[in-house]
Design a protein around this motif. Structure first.
Motif, PDB file in Angstrom:
ATOM      1  N   ARG A  64      -0.374  -4.698   8.331  1.00  0.00           N
ATOM      2  CA  ARG A  64      -0.208  -3.314   8.772  1.00  0.00           C
ATOM      3  C   ARG A  64       0.770  -2.594   7.848  1.00  0.00           C
ATOM      4  NH1 ARG A  64       1.400  -4.629  14.436  1.00  0.00           N
ATOM      5  NH2 ARG A  64       3.186  -3.368  13.790  1.00  0.00           N
ATOM      6  N   SER A  65       0.432  -1.382   7.495  1.00  0.00           N
ATOM      7  CA  SER A  65       1.256  -0.591   6.577  1.00  0.00           C
ATOM      8  C   SER A  65       2.653  -0.341   7.117  1.00  0.00           C
ATOM      9  CB  SER A  65       0.585   0.759   6.297  1.00  0.00           C
ATOM     10  OG  SER A  65      -0.656   0.572   5.663  1.00  0.00           O
ATOM     11  N   ASP A  66       2.787  -0.212   8.433  1.00  0.00           N
ATOM     12  CA  ASP A  66       4.103   0.087   9.004  1.00  0.00           C
ATOM     13  C   ASP A  66       5.066  -1.099   8.902  1.00  0.00           C
ATOM     14  OD1 ASP A  66       2.398  -1.148  11.014  1.00  0.00           O
ATOM     15  OD2 ASP A  66       3.959  -0.698  12.477  1.00  0.00           O
ATOM     16  N   LEU A  67       4.567  -2.266   8.548  1.00  0.00           N
ATOM     17  CA  LEU A  67       5.418  -3.441   8.398  1.00  0.00           C
ATOM     18  C   LEU A  67       5.872  -3.666   6.960  1.00  0.00           C
ATOM     19  CD1 LEU A  67       3.496  -5.899  10.739  1.00  0.00           C
ATOM     20  CD2 LEU A  67       5.496  -4.491  11.275  1.00  0.00           C
ATOM     21  N   VAL A  68       5.383  -2.836   6.056  1.00  0.00           N
ATOM     22  CA  VAL A  68       5.709  -2.986   4.639  1.00  0.00           C
ATOM     23  C   VAL A  68       6.784  -1.974   4.275  1.00  0.00           C
ATOM     24  CG1 VAL A  68       4.804  -2.845   2.296  1.00  0.00           C
ATOM     25  CG2 VAL A  68       3.383  -3.766   4.128  1.00  0.00           C
ATOM     26  N   ASP A  69       7.930  -2.481   3.895  1.00  0.00           N
ATOM     27  CA  ASP A  69       9.046  -1.609   3.526  1.00  0.00           C
ATOM     28  C   ASP A  69       9.443  -1.859   2.074  1.00  0.00           C
ATOM     29  OD1 ASP A  69      10.146  -4.111   3.768  1.00  0.00           O
ATOM     30  OD2 ASP A  69      11.616  -3.566   5.286  1.00  0.00           O
TER      31      ASP A  69
END
Length: 91
Positions: A56-61
């Motif tokens: 998920r994109s929201d987990l990539v920082d």
């Protein structure tokens, strides 16, 4: 492949991996993209293999290399457990 189940796993667990060929991964990736959460397709490399997964994109920082390494380690642990299906492995 059950795309709805794959999207649900992606939502719930944050990342998904399965054995498949690259062309099939791209086809499934497109189907998930049509109905699933925002994600990034990445590639883990345990033991020199190229193993595609989605996260998920929201987990990539940032730090994609770190994520790929952690997923490769999780895949290695899953393989060491005899590749049970279904299976959840923390990254």
């Amino acid at each position: 492949m059950n795309i709805e189940a794959l999207c649900a796993d992606l939502e719930q667990h944050g990342a998904v991996y399965w054995h498949t060929t690259r062309p099939n991964f791209k086809r499934v990736q497109d189907l998930v993209d049509e109905q699933g959460p925002a994600f990034l397709p990445l590639c883990a490399r345990p033991g020199g293999d190229f193993l595609n997964f989605m996260i998920r994109s929201d987990l990539v920082d940032g730090g994609l290399e770190s994520i790929e390494k952690r997923v490769a380690q999780a895949i290695g642990r899953w393989q060491g457990a005899g590749e049970p299906v279904p299976h959840n492995e923390p990254i």
